[in-house]
Design a protein around this motif. Structure first.
Motif, PDB file in Angstrom:
ATOM      1  N   ARG A  67       0.826  -1.206   0.000  1.00  0.00           N
ATOM      2  CA  ARG A  67       0.000   0.000   0.000  1.00  0.00           C
ATOM      3  C   ARG A  67       0.864   1.260   0.000  1.00  0.00           C
ATOM      4  O   ARG A  67       0.524   2.270  -0.626  1.00  0.00           O
ATOM      5  CB  ARG A  67      -0.913   0.008   1.222  1.00  0.00           C
ATOM      6  N   LEU A  68       1.998   1.200   0.729  1.00  0.00           N
ATOM      7  CA  LEU A  68       2.886   2.358   0.773  1.00  0.00           C
ATOM      8  C   LEU A  68       3.438   2.675  -0.616  1.00  0.00           C
ATOM      9  O   LEU A  68       3.455   3.833  -1.038  1.00  0.00           O
ATOM     10  CB  LEU A  68       4.040   2.075   1.743  1.00  0.00           C
ATOM     11  N   ALA A  69       3.881   1.665  -1.320  1.00  0.00           N
ATOM     12  CA  ALA A  69       4.458   1.876  -2.653  1.00  0.00           C
ATOM     13  C   ALA A  69       3.447   2.473  -3.626  1.00  0.00           C
ATOM     14  O   ALA A  69       3.830   3.164  -4.578  1.00  0.00           O
ATOM     15  CB  ALA A  69       4.997   0.561  -3.203  1.00  0.00           C
ATOM     16  N   LYS A  70       2.149   2.224  -3.380  1.00  0.00           N
ATOM     17  CA  LYS A  70       1.103   2.696  -4.286  1.00  0.00           C
ATOM     18  C   LYS A  70       0.354   3.916  -3.755  1.00  0.00           C
ATOM     19  O   LYS A  70      -0.606   4.371  -4.391  1.00  0.00           O
ATOM     20  CB  LYS A  70       0.112   1.565  -4.548  1.00  0.00           C
ATOM     21  N   ALA A  71       0.780   4.440  -2.607  1.00  0.00           N
ATOM     22  CA  ALA A  71       0.083   5.593  -2.020  1.00  0.00           C
ATOM     23  C   ALA A  71       0.101   6.773  -2.984  1.00  0.00           C
ATOM     24  O   ALA A  71       1.138   7.105  -3.558  1.00  0.00           O
ATOM     25  CB  ALA A  71       0.735   5.984  -0.693  1.00  0.00           C
ATOM     26  N   THR A  72      -1.051   7.410  -3.166  1.00  0.00           N
ATOM     27  CA  THR A  72      -1.178   8.472  -4.166  1.00  0.00           C
ATOM     28  C   THR A  72      -0.901   9.863  -3.615  1.00  0.00           C
ATOM     29  O   THR A  72      -0.821  10.818  -4.381  1.00  0.00           O
ATOM     30  CB  THR A  72      -2.593   8.453  -4.772  1.00  0.00           C
ATOM     31  N   ASN A  73      -0.742   9.989  -2.290  1.00  0.00           N
ATOM     32  CA  ASN A  73      -0.418  11.294  -1.730  1.00  0.00           C
ATOM     33  C   ASN A  73       0.439  11.118  -0.481  1.00  0.00           C
ATOM     34  O   ASN A  73       0.463  10.059   0.142  1.00  0.00           O
ATOM     35  CB  ASN A  73      -1.679  12.110  -1.418  1.00  0.00           C
ATOM     36  N   LYS A  74       1.146  12.173  -0.133  1.00  0.00           N
ATOM     37  CA  LYS A  74       2.103  12.108   0.966  1.00  0.00           C
ATOM     38  C   LYS A  74       1.423  11.859   2.309  1.00  0.00           C
ATOM     39  O   LYS A  74       1.954  11.118   3.142  1.00  0.00           O
ATOM     40  CB  LYS A  74       2.921  13.397   1.016  1.00  0.00           C
ATOM     41  N   ARG A  99      13.320  -3.773   3.034  1.00  0.00           N
ATOM     42  CA  ARG A  99      12.486  -2.618   2.694  1.00  0.00           C
ATOM     43  C   ARG A  99      12.603  -1.486   3.715  1.00  0.00           C
ATOM     44  O   ARG A  99      11.853  -0.512   3.651  1.00  0.00           O
ATOM     45  CB  ARG A  99      11.029  -3.061   2.577  1.00  0.00           C
ATOM     46  N   HIS A 100      13.540  -1.573   4.641  1.00  0.00           N
ATOM     47  CA  HIS A 100      13.673  -0.581   5.708  1.00  0.00           C
ATOM     48  C   HIS A 100      14.264   0.703   5.119  1.00  0.00           C
ATOM     49  O   HIS A 100      15.476   0.849   4.977  1.00  0.00           O
ATOM     50  CB  HIS A 100      14.577  -1.134   6.800  1.00  0.00           C
ATOM     51  N   TRP A 101      13.390   1.648   4.779  1.00  0.00           N
ATOM     52  CA  TRP A 101      13.849   2.855   4.090  1.00  0.00           C
ATOM     53  C   TRP A 101      14.707   3.741   4.992  1.00  0.00           C
ATOM     54  O   TRP A 101      15.559   4.469   4.500  1.00  0.00           O
ATOM     55  CB  TRP A 101      12.667   3.641   3.520  1.00  0.00           C
ATOM     56  N   GLY A 102      14.516   3.686   6.288  1.00  0.00           N
ATOM     57  CA  GLY A 102      15.365   4.455   7.189  1.00  0.00           C
ATOM     58  C   GLY A 102      16.806   3.953   7.159  1.00  0.00           C
ATOM     59  O   GLY A 102      17.755   4.748   7.135  1.00  0.00           O
ATOM     60  N   ALA A 103      16.980   2.630   7.145  1.00  0.00           N
ATOM     61  CA  ALA A 103      18.320   2.057   7.035  1.00  0.00           C
ATOM     62  C   ALA A 103      18.937   2.396   5.686  1.00  0.00           C
ATOM     63  O   ALA A 103      20.140   2.692   5.587  1.00  0.00           O
ATOM     64  CB  ALA A 103      18.260   0.539   7.240  1.00  0.00           C
ATOM     65  N   LEU A 104      18.119   2.377   4.634  1.00  0.00           N
ATOM     66  CA  LEU A 104      18.623   2.760   3.313  1.00  0.00           C
ATOM     67  C   LEU A 104      19.035   4.226   3.289  1.00  0.00           C
ATOM     68  O   LEU A 104      20.041   4.591   2.664  1.00  0.00           O
ATOM     69  CB  LEU A 104      17.559   2.485   2.253  1.00  0.00           C
ATOM     70  N   ALA A 105      18.290   5.077   3.984  1.00  0.00           N
ATOM     71  CA  ALA A 105      18.674   6.489   4.083  1.00  0.00           C
ATOM     72  C   ALA A 105      20.022   6.624   4.773  1.00  0.00           C
ATOM     73  O   ALA A 105      20.879   7.408   4.347  1.00  0.00           O
ATOM     74  CB  ALA A 105      17.607   7.273   4.844  1.00  0.00           C
ATOM     75  N   ALA A 140      25.178   6.332  -3.688  1.00  0.00           N
ATOM     76  CA  ALA A 140      24.117   6.865  -2.833  1.00  0.00           C
ATOM     77  C   ALA A 140      22.835   7.066  -3.627  1.00  0.00           C
ATOM     78  O   ALA A 140      21.726   6.791  -3.135  1.00  0.00           O
ATOM     79  CB  ALA A 140      24.560   8.182  -2.200  1.00  0.00           C
ATOM     80  N   VAL A 141      22.955   7.532  -4.882  1.00  0.00           N
ATOM     81  CA  VAL A 141      21.780   7.729  -5.740  1.00  0.00           C
ATOM     82  C   VAL A 141      21.068   6.410  -5.985  1.00  0.00           C
ATOM     83  O   VAL A 141      19.831   6.329  -5.921  1.00  0.00           O
ATOM     84  CB  VAL A 141      22.201   8.382  -7.081  1.00  0.00           C
ATOM     85  N   VAL A 142      21.818   5.346  -6.227  1.00  0.00           N
ATOM     86  CA  VAL A 142      21.208   4.025  -6.450  1.00  0.00           C
ATOM     87  C   VAL A 142      20.431   3.592  -5.212  1.00  0.00           C
ATOM     88  O   VAL A 142      19.298   3.088  -5.306  1.00  0.00           O
ATOM     89  CB  VAL A 142      22.287   2.986  -6.807  1.00  0.00           C
ATOM     90  N   VAL A 143      21.025   3.788  -4.041  1.00  0.00           N
ATOM     91  CA  VAL A 143      20.366   3.400  -2.789  1.00  0.00           C
ATOM     92  C   VAL A 143      19.105   4.228  -2.574  1.00  0.00           C
ATOM     93  O   VAL A 143      18.050   3.702  -2.184  1.00  0.00           O
ATOM     94  CB  VAL A 143      21.334   3.548  -1.599  1.00  0.00           C
ATOM     95  N   LEU A 180      13.136   5.069  -2.561  1.00  0.00           N
ATOM     96  CA  LEU A 180      11.965   5.761  -3.110  1.00  0.00           C
ATOM     97  C   LEU A 180      11.003   4.810  -3.816  1.00  0.00           C
ATOM     98  O   LEU A 180       9.825   5.129  -3.959  1.00  0.00           O
ATOM     99  CB  LEU A 180      12.418   6.870  -4.056  1.00  0.00           C
ATOM    100  N   GLU A 181      11.474   3.672  -4.252  1.00  0.00           N
ATOM    101  CA  GLU A 181      10.567   2.647  -4.766  1.00  0.00           C
ATOM    102  C   GLU A 181       9.715   2.087  -3.629  1.00  0.00           C
ATOM    103  O   GLU A 181       8.541   1.751  -3.821  1.00  0.00           O
ATOM    104  CB  GLU A 181      11.357   1.509  -5.415  1.00  0.00           C
ATOM    105  N   ILE A 182      10.295   2.010  -2.445  1.00  0.00           N
ATOM    106  CA  ILE A 182       9.596   1.476  -1.278  1.00  0.00           C
ATOM    107  C   ILE A 182       8.654   2.518  -0.688  1.00  0.00           C
ATOM    108  O   ILE A 182       7.501   2.218  -0.366  1.00  0.00           O
ATOM    109  CB  ILE A 182      10.632   1.028  -0.221  1.00  0.00           C
ATOM    110  N   HIS A 183       9.165   3.743  -0.539  1.00  0.00           N
ATOM    111  CA  HIS A 183       8.391   4.862   0.035  1.00  0.00           C
ATOM    112  C   HIS A 183       8.525   6.040  -0.932  1.00  0.00           C
ATOM    113  O   HIS A 183       9.455   6.843  -0.827  1.00  0.00           O
ATOM    114  CB  HIS A 183       8.948   5.211   1.407  1.00  0.00           C
ATOM    115  N   PRO A 184       7.612   6.156  -1.909  1.00  0.00           N
ATOM    116  CA  PRO A 184       7.769   7.152  -2.980  1.00  0.00           C
ATOM    117  C   PRO A 184       7.507   8.591  -2.576  1.00  0.00           C
ATOM    118  O   PRO A 184       7.679   9.496  -3.402  1.00  0.00           O
ATOM    119  CB  PRO A 184       6.754   6.689  -4.030  1.00  0.00           C
ATOM    120  N   HIS A 185       7.114   8.836  -1.332  1.00  0.00           N
ATOM    121  CA  HIS A 185       6.788  10.207  -0.924  1.00  0.00           C
ATOM    122  C   HIS A 185       7.784  10.768   0.086  1.00  0.00           C
ATOM    123  O   HIS A 185       7.417  11.603   0.919  1.00  0.00           O
ATOM    124  CB  HIS A 185       5.360  10.256  -0.378  1.00  0.00           C
TER     125      HIS A 185
END
Length: 209
Positions: A60-67, A155-161, A176-179, A184-189
Motif C-alpha cells: 500500500r505504501l508503494a502505491k500511495a497516491t499522496n504524501k 524494505r527498511h527505508w530508514g536504514a537505506l537512508a 548513494a543515488v542508487v540506494v 523511493l521505490e519502497i516509500h515514494p513520498h
C-alpha cells in the motif's frame, strides 16, 4: 544531507503505535490481490501473520497516491517493526532512545549491544545501533549494522537512508543515488530524499527522477 540524517534518526526513534496510525486490513470479500493478502494476514502463525500484514502495508505504501496517506502507512509500518515481542528488549530499546535523546551515546551503545545479543533477528535493534554509530562518526560499524538490518528487512527505508548518507559522506554519491532510488521505490513520498537524490544525480551528470 541533513535531511537524510533526520530521517535516519527519526525512524530509529519511532515509538509505539497509536490508534490513529492503524491502517485497516482489506477483507477477502474485496476479491482483489490485496484482499487475499489481508486473508493471509489473519491466518497462520503469529510470525506469518506479522509478515503478511507488513507485506500488505508495504504494498500500500508503494502505491500511495499522496504524501499524507503514505506518511500514515509508513508510521504504521515503523511502529510494527519496532515491536520486538520481548518485554526485556522493549525496555532496553526505550532506555536506549532516552539515552540518545539525552545525547548519552556511550550508554545508548551499551544498551543496544544488549538488544542485538538478546535478539539478533530483531532488525530494529541493529538499525538503532547503526544510528548511534553514525552519530558518533563510526561509519564502518554503522554500515555493518545497516547491512544486518537489510538482511532482515530489505524494505527498511530508514536504514537505506542511513546507507545513502554514509556513501555520500565517503564521496560515493553515485552509489548513494542508487540506494536512494531503491528507498523511493519502497516509500515514494520521501520528498527531501527526492531533492537530495536529484542534487547528487546532477553532480554526477545523471538525470532527474
Amino acid at each position: 544531507m541533513k535531511h537524510l540524517a533526520f530521517l535516519f534518526v527519526i525512524v530509529a526513534l519511532a515509538g509505539p503505535a497509536s490508534a490513529e496510525d492503524v491502517v485497516s486490513i482489506p477483507t477477502p470479500s474485496a476479491g482483489t490481490a490485496l484482499a487475499q493478502k489481508g486473508d493471509r494476514a489473519n491466518s497462520g502463525t503469529e510470525a506469518e501473520r506479522r509478515k503478511a500484514r507488513l507485506d500488505l502495508m508495504f504494498g500500500r505504501l508503494a502505491k500511495a497516491t499522496n504524501k499524507r496517506r503514505a506518511d500514515r502507512i509508513a508510521r504504521h509500518i515503523m511502529r510494527r517493526m519496532t515491536q520486538s515481542g520481548s518485554d526485556t528488549v522493549d525496555l532496553l530499546m526505550v532506555r536506549a532512545a532516552k539515552a540518545m535523546q539525552a545525547k548519552d551515546l556511550p550508554m545508548a551503545l551499551d544498551l543496544l549491544d544488549g538488544v542485538v545479543r538478546l535478539q539478533p533477528d530483531y532488525a530494529e535493534g541493529w538499525n538503532r545501533r547503526a544510528t548511534v554509530y553514525f552519530l558518533v562518526g563510526d561509519y564502518g560499524r554503522s554500515m555493518a549494522d545497516i547491512e544486518q538490518v537489510l538482511k532482515r528487512e530489505p524494505r527498511h527505508w530508514g536504514a537505506l537512508a542511513g546507507m545513502a548518507m554514509i556513501l555520500a559522506a565517503l564521496d560515493r554519491k553515485d552509489e548513494a543515488v542508487v540506494v536512494m532510488d531503491h528507498a523511493l521505490e519502497i516509500h515514494p513520498h520521501l520528498e527531501k530524499m527526492k531533492e537530495q537524490r536529484d542534487r547528487y544525480a546532477k553532480e554526477n551528470g545523471g538525470s532527474d527522477i
